[in-house]
Scaffold this motif. Structure first.
Motif: not given
Length: 766
Positions: A620-642
């Motif tokens: 498969p063609v490598t998707n650079p977003a595959d390494g950013l999967s932790p970003l979803r949890g980070v964004v969700a946590g930041l939205i909760a704090v905000l």
């Protein structure tokens, strides 16, 4: 200096205030904890992104420059160059494909008779090569992870009868394995390198800042035709820390923004509370408290909230941070072993507490200026202070509660604007966070719009010619299109590094680029380029660029800029026909496949590999977003704090609105308004404030998010144009939730205030 009774009075007042505003105190503690945790995780990610590679490079005495040259190049000339302290190699190198547990990888077999002094592999498992095991190899750690290989496993070379035995796994400071882009590194004995195609030479420099000059000199000494590929320590470091640094930047940016929002929210809460406790403050002054002591009551009270949240965040991050899944947990584990860990663990919470203390002190200073004798509030101006539009709206027989509520929301312009501004800041950051989330979804859901129009890459081991590969691909109905291509390493002008020159597709069937600027390459000598290449060459769309492939110059006209996630954007792409005009013998080295909608990439890959009888490498063609999967949890946590910070500000605004409206209850009842109508006035005022903040937050957040995300795309080489705004439905949901939530929160305290007894109201305003 107050006596013990004064201290007890201050303690009783602070305790009573805490009991009255329990929820607000809890929200402040939780918001501070979330902010400090975000900043600590950002610090850990920055340390994780930089230090592991730096530590490996130092322990391995890594080479600052690696050159892939023709086998006939004389490496001894390089040792005599100024600034070169030592040379690694030359090592004979052979490209190959290895397979283990059904997974294939393109590799570089490097003949290494003994552990080198420069660029030394750092063993993490197993042992080094043994002359008694001529087919033994040592795998670079990223390649071993991709193959799920460990010491004792057997690797096969598809299309041949050869096998290799894994003797060990080692870390290296060279660029890691990336499927389809960077071959994995395999150290082997010279006897295992049977068909050398090049030799590899490493240069360690006296001054790493002279890397570009050293590369220039090396290419000049060896000849441009003898140098096939150049990689430098800066490129290896950037590739090793790219994803972790991005996560750290996101956490740091939102953490600092949330800290500012929390500081302003605390400032507003104290200012509002001071206006509501003027009588209590006057009593404290009357019993002997000095202005400084009154200020300290407020300051110490809110510093205690901030300190509690900061300590809780530091304790949780230290104790449980290493258990977080994925890259975040790895980052915390590495960070805890770094020298500056203890200092950062104390400095970050302390800085957050000091910032909140500063904003608290500015607001509490006003409490110290309250006179011992309460000053009567100024009488309402003639006409009730209603503005012209409000009076005209009442004349049109619009609901009085609606008109008076809107008037109350914007009556005190300075105070109202400050409330809207404090509520707008967390909403702006939430819109930016949602934009980051949506952009990440775009990479996964619509990769063709961000420079990944194909799904699979197919390579042949040479046993199948081009017509044989096309025949295999044509038999699978799920393959919508197959674009033949070749990728060459080209020297840039000045000969300070190499870039990727790709010829993909033909003029009859052009490759579907994701254009961000300009137009597609259609004519002879036309090409498109990634942002990283344009930055490297200081070029722009419309320029002609010259590069060297071996000893052949290639001059191309850049007619467009593409979104290019490969090779940090240092890619220039043209058609295969254009490259064949310069080298007619050039044959396709791979095929980029577009699949029909609904086709399973892994299933297609398995069937194509089977149909190729082991002669096709499909991945498969490598998707650079595959390494950013932790970003979803980070964004969700930041939205909760905000959201918590916004909630604190809403509660503050509601409390202030209710207290400011207490003296108007008598007048409103006198003109015949019911408690329900009086309640509706406060609810309408709060809703108007929230609606104004939502509109302002959306209007400011959308362009800010686009600018920030595109700036990150440009710095990573992909280029501007990757930002994706949240859908109108999501923004509408955000705004509706904020307004309805504000109305719901205001209903209960407004109803209680409207139903208070007349004697209570008189005592409150007297």
């Amino acid at each position: 200096m107050p006596d013990l009774r004064d201290v007890r009075a201050a303690w009783r007042w602070a305790h009573s205030d805490l009991r009255t505003h329990r929820g607000e105190a809890l929200f402040l503690v939780l918001a501070t904890a979330g902010i400090v945790a975000s900043l600590l995780l950002a610090t850990a990610l920055f340390g994780y992104a930089t230090n592991p590679w730096q530590r490996t490079f130092a322990e391995a005495r890594g080479a600052h420059v690696w050159l892939h040259t023709a086998p006939s190049a004389d490496a001894r000339k390089l040792a005599r160059l100024d600034g070169v302290t030592s040379v690694a190699g030359p090592y004979r190198s052979e490209p190959a494909t290895v397979a283990a547990r059904g997974t294939r990888a393109s590799v570089e077999l490097r003949g290494t008779p003994r552990p080198p002094a420069v660029g030394r592999p750092l063993l993490t498992a197993g042992r080094w090569l043994d002359p008694g095991a001529p087919d033994g190899v040592v795998l670079e750690s990223s390649l071993a992870r991709a193959l799920l290989a460990e010491p004792g496993d057997t690797l096969t070379l598809p299309g041949t009868a050869r096998t290799l035995t894994v003797e060990g796994v080692a870390d290296s400071a060279e660029p890691p394995y990336r499927p389809g882009e960077q071959p994995g590194l395999v150290w082997a004995l010279p006897s295992a390198v049977r068909a050398p195609a090049a030799q590899v030479i490493g240069l360690r420099l006296d001054d790493p800042a002279d890397t570009d000059y050293a590369v220039q000199r090396a290419v000049t000494v060896l000849g441009a035709g003898a140098v096939g590929e150049v990689s430098t320590w800066q490129q290896a470091r950037a590739e090793a820390q790219d994803t972790g640094r991005l996560l750290g930047q996101v956490l740091g940016l939102f953490g600092l923004g949330a800290l500012a929002a929390a500081g302003f929210a605390v400032h507003g809460a104290i200012a509002t509370r001071i206006r509501g406790h003027l009588r209590d403050l006057s009593v404290l002054k009357a019993i002997g408290f000095t202005p400084g002591q009154v200020v300290r009551i407020f300051l110490l009270q809110h510093l205690a909230y901030a300190l509690l949240g900061a300590v809780a965040a530091a304790a949780l991050t230290e104790g449980l941070g290493s258990r977080l899944p994925g890259r975040l947990g790895d980052a915390v584990r590495v960070w805890q072993g770094l020298p500056g860990h203890s200092l950062a663990l104390c400095a970050v919470p302390a800085g957050a507490v000091l910032f909140i203390g500063l904003t608290t002190g500015l607001a509490a200073w006003r409490a110290g200026r309250v006179p011992p004798v309460p000053v009567p509030r100024p009488a309402a101006p003639k006409g009730g202070g209603l503005t012209g539009p409000a009076r005209r709206a009442l004349g049109l027989r619009l609901p009085a509660a609606l008109v008076l509520g809107c008037h109350q929301a914007f009556a005190g312009r300075g105070r109202s604007l400050a409330t809207v501004a404090r509520l707008t800041l967390p909403l702006v950051l939430i819109v930016v966070a949602l934009s980051a989330w949506t952009t990440l979804d775009r990479f996964h859901g619509s990769p063709e719009r961000v420079g990944l129009p194909t799904t699979l890459t197919v390579r042949s081991d040479g046993a199948l010619d081009a017509s044989g590969v096309r025949a295999v691909l044509a038999r699978d109905a799920r393959v919508r299109a197959a674009y033949p291509g070749v990728e060459l390493a080209a020297l840039v002008p000045g000969q300070t590094g190499t870039i990727a020159l790709r010829g993909v597709g033909t003029r009859a069937e052009p490759y579907p680029y994701a254009l961000a600027e300009g137009r597609a390459a259609r004519g002879p000598d036309e090409a498109v380029a990634g942002q990283g290449l344009l930055d490297l060459l200081h070029a722009r769309v419309g320029d002609w660029v010259r590069m060297t492939v071996g000893d052949r110059p290639q001059i191309l006209h850049i007619v467009g800029r593409t979104l290019e996630p490969r090779n940090a954007g240092r890619v220039v792409t043209t058609s295969l026909d254009t490259l064949r005009e310069n080298d007619p013998a050039l044959a396709p080295a791979f095929y980029e496949l577009r699949l029909r909608p609904g086709a399973d990439p892994h299933g297609v890959a398995a069937e194509l590999a089977s149909a190729g009888r082991g002669h096709l490498d499909v991945h498969p063609v490598t998707n650079p977003a595959d390494g950013l999967s932790p970003l979803r949890g980070v964004v969700a946590g930041l939205i909760a704090v905000l959201a918590l910070i916004g909630l604190v500000e809403l509660l503050t605004a509601i409390g202030g609105s209710v207290r400011e409206g207490e003296r108007d209850v008598l007048a409103l009842r006198a003109i015949g308004m019911s408690p329900r109508q009086i309640t509706a006035i406060t609810v309408t005022a709060t809703s108007c404030t929230a609606l104004t903040a939502v509109v302002a937050g959306t209007a400011l957040g959308l362009p800010l998010a686009r600018r920030l995300i595109d700036a990150q795309g440009g710095s990573s080489g992909i280029g501007a144009g990757i930002a994706q705004s949240p859908s109108p439905g999501l923004l509408l949901l955000l705004g509706t939730s904020a307004v309805l939530g504000a109305a719901g929160l205001a209903t209960l305290p407004a109803a209680r205030s409207a139903r208070r007894r007349l004697t209570d109201t008189l005592s409150a305003v007297g």
